[in-house]
Design a protein around this motif. Structure first.
Motif, mmCIF file in Angstrom:
data_model
loop_
_atom_site.group_PDB
_atom_site.id
_atom_site.type_symbol
_atom_site.label_atom_id
_atom_site.label_comp_id
_atom_site.label_asym_id
_atom_site.label_seq_id
_atom_site.Cartn_x
_atom_site.Cartn_y
_atom_site.Cartn_z
ATOM 1 N N LEU A 126 38.192 -75.762 -53.256
ATOM 2 C CA LEU A 126 38.914 -75.588 -54.536
ATOM 3 C C LEU A 126 40.065 -76.579 -54.352
ATOM 4 O O LEU A 126 40.267 -77.571 -55.325
ATOM 5 C CB LEU A 126 39.428 -74.525 -55.051
ATOM 6 N N LEU A 127 40.636 -76.595 -53.332
ATOM 7 C CA LEU A 127 41.886 -77.610 -53.318
ATOM 8 C C LEU A 127 41.465 -78.945 -52.990
ATOM 9 O O LEU A 127 42.549 -79.826 -53.602
ATOM 10 C CB LEU A 127 42.714 -76.794 -51.909
ATOM 11 N N LEU A 128 40.479 -79.132 -52.327
ATOM 12 C CA LEU A 128 40.329 -80.509 -52.415
ATOM 13 C C LEU A 128 40.186 -81.328 -53.539
ATOM 14 O O LEU A 128 40.584 -82.553 -53.715
ATOM 15 C CB LEU A 128 39.303 -80.909 -51.290
ATOM 16 N N PRO A 129 38.914 -80.939 -54.277
ATOM 17 C CA PRO A 129 39.018 -81.839 -55.870
ATOM 18 C C PRO A 129 40.267 -81.721 -56.604
ATOM 19 O O PRO A 129 40.262 -82.722 -57.226
ATOM 20 C CB PRO A 129 37.704 -81.302 -56.331
ATOM 21 N N ALA A 130 40.724 -80.564 -56.600
ATOM 22 C CA ALA A 130 41.871 -80.263 -57.504
ATOM 23 C C ALA A 130 43.017 -81.277 -56.949
ATOM 24 O O ALA A 130 43.766 -82.007 -57.764
ATOM 25 C CB ALA A 130 42.381 -78.968 -57.384
ATOM 26 N N GLY A 131 43.165 -81.395 -55.700
ATOM 27 C CA GLY A 131 44.339 -82.228 -55.108
ATOM 28 C C GLY A 131 44.085 -83.716 -55.220
ATOM 29 O O GLY A 131 44.754 -84.590 -55.696
ATOM 30 N N ALA A 132 42.777 -84.051 -55.168
ATOM 31 C CA ALA A 132 42.231 -85.560 -55.463
ATOM 32 C C ALA A 132 42.440 -85.851 -56.930
ATOM 33 O O ALA A 132 42.773 -87.285 -57.232
ATOM 34 C CB ALA A 132 40.812 -85.771 -55.074
ATOM 35 N N LEU A 133 42.361 -84.897 -57.753
ATOM 36 C CA LEU A 133 42.314 -84.826 -59.161
ATOM 37 C C LEU A 133 43.729 -85.079 -59.666
ATOM 38 O O LEU A 133 43.954 -86.241 -60.257
ATOM 39 C CB LEU A 133 41.881 -83.957 -60.133
ATOM 40 N N PHE A 134 44.688 -84.417 -58.987
ATOM 41 C CA PHE A 134 46.109 -84.577 -59.164
ATOM 42 C C PHE A 134 46.727 -86.030 -58.826
ATOM 43 O O PHE A 134 47.519 -86.390 -59.524
ATOM 44 C CB PHE A 134 46.858 -83.369 -58.483
ATOM 45 N N LEU A 135 46.187 -86.153 -57.610
ATOM 46 C CA LEU A 135 46.917 -87.434 -57.128
ATOM 47 C C LEU A 135 46.501 -88.644 -57.672
ATOM 48 O O LEU A 135 47.209 -89.832 -58.058
ATOM 49 C CB LEU A 135 46.609 -87.424 -55.460
ATOM 50 N N THR A 136 45.171 -88.755 -57.856
ATOM 51 C CA THR A 136 44.595 -90.136 -58.721
ATOM 52 C C THR A 136 45.495 -89.981 -60.145
ATOM 53 O O THR A 136 45.827 -91.114 -60.897
ATOM 54 C CB THR A 136 43.069 -89.797 -59.065
#
Length: 259
Positions: A215-225
């Motif tokens: 969960l954290l990896l795609p959520a973090g990628a989305l947030f940072l992008t």
């Protein structure tokens, strides 16, 4: 995979290691890094394609409304108002739910997002800017020289509209990424096996306790992008706005004098 726990990856951080840098998916065992990178391509591609559709519609409708007669202006402005007030998620959910499954899903999502949202606000902004620009002397001189409406719009108005349109586009891209992720999270966006960040978040909904990295990896990628593109959009706006640039230079000069 740990079959006793329902297919949770064995090892720390979801089985991360030399073979799988970010671990693997629960149950399927697919490499998370590969899906994250491929999902970035899909999410960014959908957002950029939707932005192109919004820019074309917004600029064409806005310039036509600004240069047209009173009735053309009234009709086009009211159409833009309708799309500004239209609830994006409800309309997008309805449209994406009734389209046949054979249509390429990323293309469909980009078209729906581009046609339903964003361009109405841009059209109203372009119309207001066009009404200001067409009163200037060089546009009046072109009209007196016998230039047609299309030539005046292409040669005289579009260069003056470039800065606000580019600034608005820089804001639209992160918004469209978020919309695509929300639609995929709700199950009407990009369909498996094609990955997207929103779809990965949907799949991780039942695994966030046993495999939180899923969960954290795609959520973090989305947030940072989205954060990076938002900051980029603010920088583009500052660079293309002469008043903001002049204020920045004056503030910098004063700080240098004070030091």
């Amino acid at each position: 995979m740990d079959s006793a726990r329902g297919g949770v990856p064995v090892g720390s951080f979801g089985g991360a290691g030399a073979d799988h840098w970010l671990g693997v998916e629960p149950q399927t065992g697919r490499d998370l890094f590969a899906r994250l990178v491929y999902g970035a391509r899909v999410s960014l591609g959908v957002a950029l394609a939707a932005t192109v559709v919004q820019l074309v519609l917004g600029v064409v409708v806005g310039v036509a409304a600004g240069l047209g007669n009173r009735w053309v202006d009234l009709v086009l402005t009211r159409i833009a108002d309708i799309f500004v007030a239209m609830p994006l998620m409800i309309v997008a959910l309805a449209l994406l739910a009734i389209v046949p499954a054979g249509f390429p899903r990323p293309v469909l999502v980009a078209l729906v997002v581009g046609l339903v949202s964003g361009w109405g606000t841009l059209a109203k902004m372009v119309r207001a800017q066009t009404l200001t620009l067409k009163q200037l002397d060089y546009v009046a001189a072109a009209r007196l020289s016998g230039w047609g409406t299309v030539r005046i719009a292409r040669r005289e108005l579009l260069p003056g509209l470039a800065a606000p349109v580019i600034t608005f586009a820089a804001i639209l891209v992160p918004t469209n990424i978020t919309v695509e992720a929300a639609l995929s999270f709700l199950g009407v966006g990009v369909k498996p096996p094609t990955p997207s960040w929103g779809q990965m978040l949907t799949s991780a909904d039942v695994w966030y306790q046993a495999a939180p990295q899923y969960l954290l990896l795609p959520a973090g990628a989305l947030f940072l992008t989205v954060l990076a593109l938002t900051v980029l959009g603010d920088g583009v706006r500052t660079a293309l706005d002469p008043r903001a640039s002049s204020r920045l230079r004056v503030g910098t000069g004063r700080r240098r004098e004070a030091s």
